[in-house]
Structures are given as structure tokens and as C-alpha cells.
Design a protein around this motif. Structure first.
Motif, PDB file in Angstrom:
ATOM      1  N   GLY A 124       0.805  -1.200   0.000  1.00 28.12           N
ATOM      2  CA  GLY A 124       0.000   0.000   0.000  1.00 28.12           C
ATOM      3  C   GLY A 124       0.829   1.234   0.000  1.00 28.12           C
ATOM      4  N   GLY A 125       0.285   2.319   0.579  1.00 26.43           N
ATOM      5  CA  GLY A 125       0.981   3.585   0.534  1.00 26.43           C
ATOM      6  C   GLY A 125       2.014   3.692   1.602  1.00 26.43           C
ATOM      7  N   GLY A 126       2.695   4.817   1.626  1.00 26.83           N
ATOM      8  CA  GLY A 126       3.719   5.060   2.616  1.00 26.83           C
ATOM      9  C   GLY A 126       4.446   6.324   2.288  1.00 26.83           C
ATOM     10  N   GLY A 127       4.980   6.995   3.291  1.00 28.68           N
ATOM     11  CA  GLY A 127       5.672   8.249   3.050  1.00 28.68           C
ATOM     12  C   GLY A 127       7.157   8.117   3.210  1.00 28.68           C
ATOM     13  N   GLY A 128       7.701   6.935   2.984  1.00 24.50           N
ATOM     14  CA  GLY A 128       9.110   6.709   3.196  1.00 24.50           C
ATOM     15  C   GLY A 128       9.974   7.263   2.079  1.00 24.50           C
ATOM     16  N   ARG A 129      11.284   6.991   2.191  1.00 27.02           N
ATOM     17  CA  ARG A 129      12.229   7.500   1.206  1.00 27.02           C
ATOM     18  C   ARG A 129      12.918   6.336   0.516  1.00 27.02           C
ATOM     19  N   ILE A 130      13.403   6.587  -0.671  1.00 25.69           N
ATOM     20  CA  ILE A 130      14.077   5.576  -1.486  1.00 25.69           C
ATOM     21  C   ILE A 130      15.557   5.916  -1.535  1.00 25.69           C
ATOM     22  N   ALA A 131      16.403   4.944  -1.176  1.00 24.33           N
ATOM     23  CA  ALA A 131      17.848   5.169  -1.189  1.00 24.33           C
ATOM     24  C   ALA A 131      18.395   5.053  -2.604  1.00 24.33           C
ATOM     25  N   VAL A 132      19.279   5.971  -2.958  1.00 21.57           N
ATOM     26  CA  VAL A 132      20.056   5.866  -4.198  1.00 21.57           C
ATOM     27  C   VAL A 132      21.440   5.368  -3.793  1.00 21.57           C
ATOM     28  N   ALA A 133      21.773   4.139  -4.213  1.00 20.62           N
ATOM     29  CA  ALA A 133      23.015   3.507  -3.757  1.00 20.62           C
ATOM     30  C   ALA A 133      24.149   3.739  -4.752  1.00 20.62           C
ATOM     31  N   MET A 134      25.379   3.715  -4.239  1.00 16.83           N
ATOM     32  CA  MET A 134      26.563   3.781  -5.101  1.00 16.83           C
ATOM     33  C   MET A 134      26.623   2.496  -5.921  1.00 16.83           C
ATOM     34  N   PRO A 135      26.510   2.581  -7.257  1.00 19.30           N
ATOM     35  CA  PRO A 135      26.489   1.355  -8.065  1.00 19.30           C
ATOM     36  C   PRO A 135      27.872   0.759  -8.241  1.00 19.30           C
ATOM     37  N   SER A 136      27.922  -0.526  -8.560  1.00 12.91           N
ATOM     38  CA  SER A 136      29.173  -1.200  -8.910  1.00 12.91           C
ATOM     39  C   SER A 136      29.296  -1.185 -10.419  1.00 12.91           C
ATOM     40  N   LEU A 137      30.278  -0.445 -10.929  1.00 10.02           N
ATOM     41  CA  LEU A 137      30.383  -0.220 -12.362  1.00 10.02           C
ATOM     42  C   LEU A 137      31.559  -0.933 -13.010  1.00 10.02           C
ATOM     43  N   SER A 138      32.359  -1.650 -12.216  1.00  6.46           N
ATOM     44  CA  SER A 138      33.442  -2.457 -12.784  1.00  6.46           C
ATOM     45  C   SER A 138      33.814  -3.535 -11.782  1.00  6.46           C
ATOM     46  N   PRO A 139      34.424  -4.639 -12.237  1.00  4.24           N
ATOM     47  CA  PRO A 139      34.764  -5.736 -11.327  1.00  4.24           C
ATOM     48  C   PRO A 139      35.717  -5.333 -10.211  1.00  4.24           C
ATOM     49  N   THR A 140      36.557  -4.295 -10.461  1.00  2.32           N
ATOM     50  CA  THR A 140      37.544  -3.900  -9.457  1.00  2.32           C
ATOM     51  C   THR A 140      37.076  -2.752  -8.578  1.00  2.32           C
ATOM     52  N   MET A 141      35.894  -2.226  -8.845  1.00  2.00           N
ATOM     53  CA  MET A 141      35.423  -1.042  -8.123  1.00  2.00           C
ATOM     54  C   MET A 141      34.979  -1.394  -6.713  1.00  2.00           C
ATOM     55  N   LYS A 142      35.553  -0.692  -5.734  1.00  2.00           N
ATOM     56  CA  LYS A 142      35.147  -0.841  -4.336  1.00  2.00           C
ATOM     57  C   LYS A 142      34.484   0.431  -3.817  1.00  2.00           C
ATOM     58  N   GLU A 143      34.850   1.569  -4.426  1.00  2.00           N
ATOM     59  CA  GLU A 143      34.250   2.833  -4.034  1.00  2.00           C
ATOM     60  C   GLU A 143      34.270   3.777  -5.225  1.00  2.00           C
ATOM     61  N   GLY A 144      33.483   4.813  -5.152  1.00  2.00           N
ATOM     62  CA  GLY A 144      33.437   5.817  -6.209  1.00  2.00           C
ATOM     63  C   GLY A 144      33.390   7.215  -5.609  1.00  2.00           C
ATOM     64  N   LYS A 145      33.825   8.195  -6.406  1.00  2.00           N
ATOM     65  CA  LYS A 145      33.832   9.586  -5.940  1.00  2.00           C
ATOM     66  C   LYS A 145      32.808  10.391  -6.729  1.00  2.00           C
ATOM     67  N   ILE A 146      31.978  11.146  -6.013  1.00  2.00           N
ATOM     68  CA  ILE A 146      31.002  12.021  -6.655  1.00  2.00           C
ATOM     69  C   ILE A 146      31.743  13.255  -7.172  1.00  2.00           C
ATOM     70  N   VAL A 147      31.797  13.401  -8.493  1.00  2.00           N
ATOM     71  CA  VAL A 147      32.465  14.547  -9.101  1.00  2.00           C
ATOM     72  C   VAL A 147      31.541  15.763  -9.089  1.00  2.00           C
ATOM     73  N   LYS A 148      30.256  15.512  -9.454  1.00  2.00           N
ATOM     74  CA  LYS A 148      29.326  16.629  -9.552  1.00  2.00           C
ATOM     75  C   LYS A 148      27.900  16.116  -9.389  1.00  2.00           C
ATOM     76  N   TRP A 149      27.097  16.839  -8.635  1.00  2.00           N
ATOM     77  CA  TRP A 149      25.674  16.541  -8.549  1.00  2.00           C
ATOM     78  C   TRP A 149      24.950  17.290  -9.655  1.00  2.00           C
TER      79      TRP A 149
END
Length: 544
Positions: A124-149
Motif C-alpha cells: 500500500g501507501g507510505g511516506g518513506g524514502r528511497i535510497a540511491v546507492a553507489m552502483p558497482s560499475l566495474s569488477p575492481t570497483m570498491k568505491e566511487g567519488k562524486i564529481v558533480k551533482w
């Protein structure tokens, strides 16, 4: 009694998986063998199937949330069965969490009690929030840096919209939203880093149904970590998986298409076959810009690729899947002993000298016709054809299986200021010298601009590393996993050699092949190099 659906072990290196999307919602009827969720592992995206019939009573791990192998991610049961049935089934998962030092036993009971509100919210309904997660974009990727919003707090966001620019260890890419809503909070600021899977922002859901994802993730976070000690015992009771074949055409049966709703809508309105479009979004997802590019190039070209599937050689866009073959007893012993001697990837090396006189003449003739073909292009083409003719070198060791690749994709080592990257030239054995030259230059240029897509630098059959332009006569290269071989190429230089008993000056080049001894033996490597030398010393063979 409710039955748990557990996070399965989908690869030898997998310790946890991320729920990308739930294909069923709470209250839906589920049949045995039916796909219930899409999960992202360290290797690929797969679908989890139910082993039992019933109704989806509770979702424990929400979308974009992680769960350890063997942890319950949802519960099935009879229609109308109460949530405490799910709680009693989840008790085995609570016991290990009490033994772990960080979460004390008392609070561990609270997260287990929290999921009941999440079950109604999913339906049903709800007023919660949806998380935007850091995606895995390569096999060696463990973390990513936000360059620009690209969006600011308060902006409306539609599924498929680019919201941030991300810098990974390989290139710069855009993160796109998977849901509609409003950007409620930015967790990771510009020039800050976040681990893969960590929330970088939150959306306020547009409607009640979209908000359902928000309540479930919060209590789910402790749940995946809890059953980790018992994961090996529980993994076998998880789900059966079906690979998502992202590059197959629509004729491949009922595969699930990974595309944003906006991309699907535009493709439908413009009459474009979306199954022929290649996705550039996270995990190969088709997004708005992919549709726009396809429409710009014309919709007839993709359809033409679909027709020649029955041929012996795969048509462009119809790339056959690799074959997975269990290790033989002999190969297991070889792999074990070689790893004992040289831990990690046990290398061995084979070196040849190649007479490049004829190859250099081909290059000069091409130059006279204003065709940009380099010696390296000739080498790449020769390597690809030699791999095609000796497929035993076109393999990779993954766990206790040998993966036999059906396509010939050659990596080209490109030096950057920050390090090294290997763009992949796909189906190199099927391309002409001019096409190879053009594509290699384009890939190298985009690699230096950090603009490569993830599927353009992952995988590959073999890599060519050429340091000849730096005046290096000979060197040994290190294999780039998961590949099992790499060719190190030195400079083409005048040398005195004996030909038919006579001393002569020829343009010679040294090439050294590094092989993974667990899956490639010396004889296989030697046959490959013999074929490579023959192709380069008689370059007209590269044209046929």
C-alpha cells in the motif's frame, strides 16, 4: 509455517549480493520456479527463483540493500498468514547476530520486529524514502567519488534521469535514478567518496507504491550480517538463478529487459525495437540517451543484425555465450600445484622473435594510400586470428570451472597519467585492419578522457601490451584477470640475423606471452605463438 527465501551463492567469490529489484510485491502469489527478485553479485546480475509455492508474506531486504549469502531476504507462506510466522522463521538468523560483538543481543531483537510494518507498506501507501546507492560499475570497483551533482535537493527526478557524475577507478560515468520522486537528501557531497552499495542520496517517493522500498531497507541492514556465520550451510537452500543475457536479441525467449521506464516509453512511441539497443547505464541498463543514440543512427540497422543468427560465425550484436566446463581431475591438480609454487596467478613465459619486414611494408603501403594502419593494428589483428584458430588459449579460470569463450575480444593496454587501463576491442577477429585501427584509436582516446563505459574495459580474451614505441626491446607483462594470457610486444628494430646461411639485416620484433599455468600449458602457448609469427611474417593472411 513461513518458508525463507535466502540469498544464494552465485559465484565462488560471492559473499553478499544486492537486491536490484523485487519482481514480486507483498501479497503476490508465487509458484515454484518463478523469478521473485533480481540480484546484483560481484560478477553479474541474476534472477532468484522461488523453490516453493505460496504467497509473498514479507520482504526482509529492500531494493538497493545488501544481504550476506544464506541470509533470508523474504518469506513465503499461506495466504493471510501472519507476520509472526516470518519472525519465527527468522529466529535462526537472530542467534548469530547476538554472538557478534558490535550489535548487542537486546537491540538485535528490535530489527527483527521492525519488518512487520514494511510488509503492508509494500502493498500500500507510505511516506518513506528511497535510497540511491553507489552502483558497482566495474569488477575492481570498491568505491566511487562524486564529481558533480546534476540535481539539487528539492528537484523532481524521473526514472532514467542522470542525477550525479561519478568517478570510478576506470572512468567517469553518470548515475541515473531508477525511481520517480523528489531529491530529498544528498548524503555524499561533491569530491567525496562512498563504498559500493552505500546510499549517496535519498528520494522522496512520488506515490505510495514507490515509497514501499524505503521502509524495508532500514530494518534489513542488520539482517544480512546476522546469518553470515551459517552462510555456507544455508546457501544451498537459497534460490535458483537464471543469467540475464543483456546482449542477446529478443529472440532469446522470455529474458527480463533491463531498461528504464522512460527508455521503454520512448522506444514504444517511436517504434524502436528496444531489444536491439545496447545499454550504457549501471549493469548494462538501457537509458534515455541509449534510445536517442539508436534513433539518431536509424532503427533499421539494429534489425538487420538480428537476421543472420543461424550462420557459423555470430553476426554483429549476436554474441554467443561462453561455455562453462568443470575442471578435470588432472587440471585441478595442476592448478593446485602451480598455485603452491607461485601464489595468486602462476605465470609462465614464452618468447619468440618475429621477422616484421613484410608487416612493415604492408603498413607503408597503407600509408601511401592514406590509410591509418599501424604496426600495432597488424599485431592486434594477428593476435585475434591466432586466438580464433587456437581456442584453447581463449579461456579463463573462475573458481572450479574453466570458462571457454566463444568470442575473441582483445584488450589494448593504454597508459594513463594515473595508471593503466585496457579497453576491449570486441570481435577483433571479424574486423578488418582499417576498422581495428579506427576503433582502437577511438577507445584509447576515450580511455584517456575517462569516458569508457564499463563493458568497454571488462572481460576480454587476451591483452596486447606494446611498449615498442618507448624503445623497449623486450619485457614481461603481468596477466590482467580474469584473462589467462597477455602478449608483451617490444620495438621493431633492425637486427643482424642468419637467413639460409647468410647474414642479413631484418626488421625484428620480440614478443613474450605470459600465461596462467592453471589453465594453459606450454604446448598451447607455443602453438599460439607459432601461428602468430606465421601471420605477422606473411601478413597477406590477415586479409583472409
Amino acid at each position: 509455517m513461513a518458508t525463507p527465501i535466502q540469498m544464494p551463492s552465485l559465484s565462488p567469490t560471492m559473499k553478499e549480493g544486492k537486491i536490484v529489484k523485487w519482481l514480486k510485491k507483498v501479497g503476490d502469489k508465487v509458484s515454484s520456479g518463478e523469478a521473485v527478485a533480481e540480484v546484483e553479485t560481484d560478477k553479474s546480475n541474476l534472477e532468484i527463483e522461488a523453490f516453493d509455492d505460496g504467497y509473498l508474506l514479507q520482504i526482509v531486504v529492500g531494493e538497493d540493500q545488501m544481504a550476506a549469502v544464506g541470509a533470508p531476504i523474504a518469506f513465503l507462506g499461506a495466504k493471510g498468514e501472519k507476520v509472526d510466522a516470518g519472525k519465527s522463521a527468522a529466529k535462526p538468523a537472530e542467534a548469530p547476530s547476538a554472538a557478534k560483538p558490535p550489535p548487542p543481543p537486546a537491540p538485535a531483537a528490535k530489527p527483527a520486529a521492525a519488518p512487520p510494518p514494511a510488509a503492508p507498506a509494500a502493498g500500500g501507501g507510505g511516506g518513506g524514502r528511497i535510497a540511491v546507492a553507489m552502483p558497482s560499475l566495474s569488477p575492481t570497483m570498491k568505491e566511487g567519488k562524486i564529481v558533480k551533482w546534476l540535481k539539487k535537493v528539492g528537484d523532481k527526478v524521473s526514472s532514467g534521469d542522470a542525477i550525479a557524475e561519478l568517478e570510478t577507478d576506470k572512468s567517469n560515468l553518470e548515475i541515473e535514478a531508477y525511481d520517480d520522486g523528489t531529491l530529498a537528501e544528498i548524503v555524499v557531497g561533491e569530491n567525496q567518496t562512498a563504498e559500493v552499495g552505500a546510499p549517496i542520496a535519498y528520494l522522496t517517493a512520488k506515490g505510495g507504491k514507490a515509497a514501499a522500498a524505503a521502509p524495508a531497507p532500514a530494518p534489513a541492514a542488520p539482517a544480512p550480517a546476522a546469518p553470515a556465520p551459517s552462510a555456507p550451510a544455508q546457501a544451498s537452500g537459497g534460490g535458483q538463478v537464471v543469467p540475464l543475457r543483456r546482449e542477446e536479441p529478443a529472440a532469446a525467449g522470455g529474458r527480463r529487459l533491463r531498461a528504464s521506464p522512460l527508455a521503454k516509453k520512448i522506444a514504444r512511441e517511436r517504434g524502436l525495437d528496444i531489444n536491439q539497443v545496447r545499454g550504457s547505464g549501471p549493469s548494462g541498463r538501457i537509458v534515455k540517451r541509449d534510445i536517442e543514440e539508436a534513433l539518431t543512427k536509424g532503427v533499421s540497422a539494429p534489425a538487420a543484425k538480428k537476421a543472420p543468427a543461424p550462420g557459423a560465425r555470430p553476426a554483429a550484436g549476436v554474441r554467443p555465450e561462453p561455455q562453462v566446463v568443470p575442471l578435470t581431475s588432472m587440471r585441478k591438480v595442476i592448478a593446485q600445484r602451480m598455485t603452491e609454487v607461485k601464489p595468486g596467478v602462476p605465470h609462465f613465459y614464452l618468447t619468440i622473435e618475429v621477422d616484421m619486414d613484410a608487416a612493415v611494408k604492408v603498413r607503408e603501403e597503407a600509408k601511401a594510400m592514406d590509410l591509418k594502419v599501424s604496426v600495432n593494428d597488424l599485431i592486434v589483428k594477428a593476435v585475434a586470428m591466432a586466438v580464433r584458430r587456437y581456442p584453447k588459449i581463449n579461456v579463463s579460470l573462475q573458481g572450479d570451472h574453466v570458462v571457454q569463450y566463444s568470442t575473441v575480444d582483445v584488450g589494448i593496454a593504454v597508459a594513463l597519467e594515473e595508471g593503466l587501463i585496457t579497453p576491449i576491442l570486441k570481435d577483433a577477429d571479424q574486423k578488418g585492419l582499417q576498422a581495428i585501427s579506427t576503433e582502437v584509436r577511438e577507445l584509447a582516446e576515450r580511455a584517456r578522457k575517462r569516458a569508457l563505459k564499463p563493458d568497454e574495459y571488462t572481460g576480454g580474451s587476451i591483452t596486447v601490451s606494446n611498449l615498442g614505441m618507448y624503445g623497449i626491446d623486450q619485457f614481461v607483462a603481468v596477466i590482467n584477470p580474469p584473462q589467462a594470457s597477455i602478449l608483451a610486444v617490444g620495438a621493431v628494430a633492425d637486427k643482424a640475423v642468419v637467413i639460409n646461411g647468410q647474414l642479413a639485416v631484418r626488421k625484428m620484433m620480440t614478443a613474450t606471452l605470459s600465461c596462467d599455468h592453471r589453465v594453459i600449458d606450454g604446448a598451447i602457448g607455443a602453438e599460439f605463438l607459432r601461428e602468430l609469427r606465421g601471420l605477422l611474417e606473411h601478413p597477406t593472411r590477415l586479409l583472409f
